[in-house]
Design an enzyme around this catalytic site. Sequence first.
Site, PDB file in Angstrom:
ATOM      1  N   GLU A  11       0.831  -1.209   0.000  1.00 19.63           N
ATOM      2  CA  GLU A  11       0.000   0.000   0.000  1.00 19.63           C
ATOM      3  C   GLU A  11       0.871   1.268   0.000  1.00 19.63           C
ATOM      4  OE1 GLU A  11      -3.061  -0.160  -0.571  1.00 19.63           O
ATOM      5  OE2 GLU A  11      -3.843  -2.056   0.222  1.00 19.63           O
ATOM      6  N   HIS A  52      -2.933   1.715   8.106  1.00 18.89           N
ATOM      7  CA  HIS A  52      -4.008   0.988   7.416  1.00 18.89           C
ATOM      8  C   HIS A  52      -4.166  -0.350   8.113  1.00 18.89           C
ATOM      9  CE1 HIS A  52      -6.342  -1.394   4.790  1.00 18.89           C
ATOM     10  NE2 HIS A  52      -5.326  -2.192   4.504  1.00 18.89           N
ATOM     11  N   HIS A  68      -7.188  -3.817   9.288  1.00 19.01           N
ATOM     12  CA  HIS A  68      -8.404  -4.571   8.965  1.00 19.01           C
ATOM     13  C   HIS A  68      -9.250  -4.736  10.228  1.00 19.01           C
ATOM     14  CE1 HIS A  68      -5.932  -6.516   5.426  1.00 19.01           C
ATOM     15  NE2 HIS A  68      -6.177  -5.230   5.243  1.00 19.01           N
ATOM     16  N   GLU A 126     -17.578   9.346  22.324  1.00 18.30           N
ATOM     17  CA  GLU A 126     -16.231   9.838  22.027  1.00 18.30           C
ATOM     18  C   GLU A 126     -16.052  10.247  20.565  1.00 18.30           C
ATOM     19  OE1 GLU A 126     -13.292  10.115  24.085  1.00 18.30           O
ATOM     20  OE2 GLU A 126     -15.000  10.127  25.445  1.00 18.30           O
ATOM     21  N   HIS A 159     -12.870  -4.035   3.045  1.00 16.84           N
ATOM     22  CA  HIS A 159     -11.419  -4.180   3.190  1.00 16.84           C
ATOM     23  C   HIS A 159     -10.925  -3.702   4.569  1.00 16.84           C
ATOM     24  CE1 HIS A 159      -7.152  -3.490   1.306  1.00 16.84           C
ATOM     25  NE2 HIS A 159      -7.089  -3.827   2.577  1.00 16.84           N
TER      26      HIS A 159
HETATM   27  O1  2HA Z   1      -0.570  -5.530   3.678  1.00 24.18           O
HETATM   28  O2  2HA Z   1      -3.431  -4.871   4.177  1.00 24.18           O
HETATM   29  O3  2HA Z   1      -4.204  -3.802   1.917  1.00 24.18           O
HETATM   30  C1  2HA Z   1      -1.695  -6.155   3.274  1.00 24.18           C
HETATM   31  C2  2HA Z   1      -2.820  -5.211   3.187  1.00 24.18           C
HETATM   32  C3  2HA Z   1      -3.153  -4.681   1.866  1.00 24.18           C
HETATM   33 ZN    ZN Z   2      -5.397  -4.082   3.727  1.00 26.13          ZN
END
Ligand code: 2HA
Ligand code: ZN
Length: 275
Positions: free
Chosen positions: A113, A137, A139, A168, A209
């Site tokens: 990314e 970033h 998940h 909050e 995602h």
């Molecule tokens: O690194 O999260 O979006 C793997 C990821 C790609």
């Molecule tokens: Zn990801």
Amino acid sequence: MNRETLINHVAKTTRDMWDRGWAEANGGNVSLRLNDEQNAAFAGLQGQSEWIQLSVEAPSLQGERFIFTGTGRYLRNVEIAPERNIGLIELNNNGTAYRILWGFEPNGRPTSELAAHLLSHATIKDSTNNYAHAVIHTHTPSIIALTYAFADLSTAKLTALLWRMHAECVVVFPKGVEFLPWMMAGSDDLGQATAAALRQRTLVVWEQHGIVGTGRNLDEAFGRIYVAEKAAEIYLACAAAGGVKKTLTDAQLQAIAGNFRCNWEPSLLAGWPGV
Ligand code: 2HA
Ligand code: ZN
């Protein structure tokens, strides 16, 4: 801040992401644009790679140095082998290429990314007047679940839902959460759309995602994501317990925003009226 303290700051963040269940396998990635003091901690390093062309251009980041997590690397392993799982990169004088100065051993590269991170850094460096240095970033399961649970999610709907489900939220992300429709992971398109959204917001949700959070440092970026994820968890817990029976009202949210002097966007409240 010496080198060890800085590496520990990154390792603590990635460990927390793993512990929360936000970074399965090689999921998730982290970057930190170094400030002057942090750059001094990594002074005197030679290039460990050739200059590697970027797929995007970030001229406003010329000469900047970043700690990145590595592509394919597991965030849970950063603390046991930082020199393998993270690395330091430097951009060239027009922001079109990078080289590795430290880490990613052996023969590793920054996250897949990279485009999203660098374009996001370019935006937030400018939009926050050089205040924001961190991009995460990850998940987050409950935020991701919301993107599957609603057929009609939008920036206003997602923002209003999170604001109304946890007090909050309006304080921690007064400018709301951008909702981006699904785009290919690692693509320049996703990077461009994320960076554009960060001109207004500090959080961007990637449909089906995950999420991107930004802040002054990794603690602030992590904290913003955590608060959004917690609101999503509260919503899903209520839904599983028979449904949401009450939500924070416009008047309550106005009172909270006023009390904490939030520079917020009340127009987003209309995205989800609550119950
Ligand atoms: O690194 O999260 O979006 C793997 C990821 C790609
Ligand atoms: Zn990801």
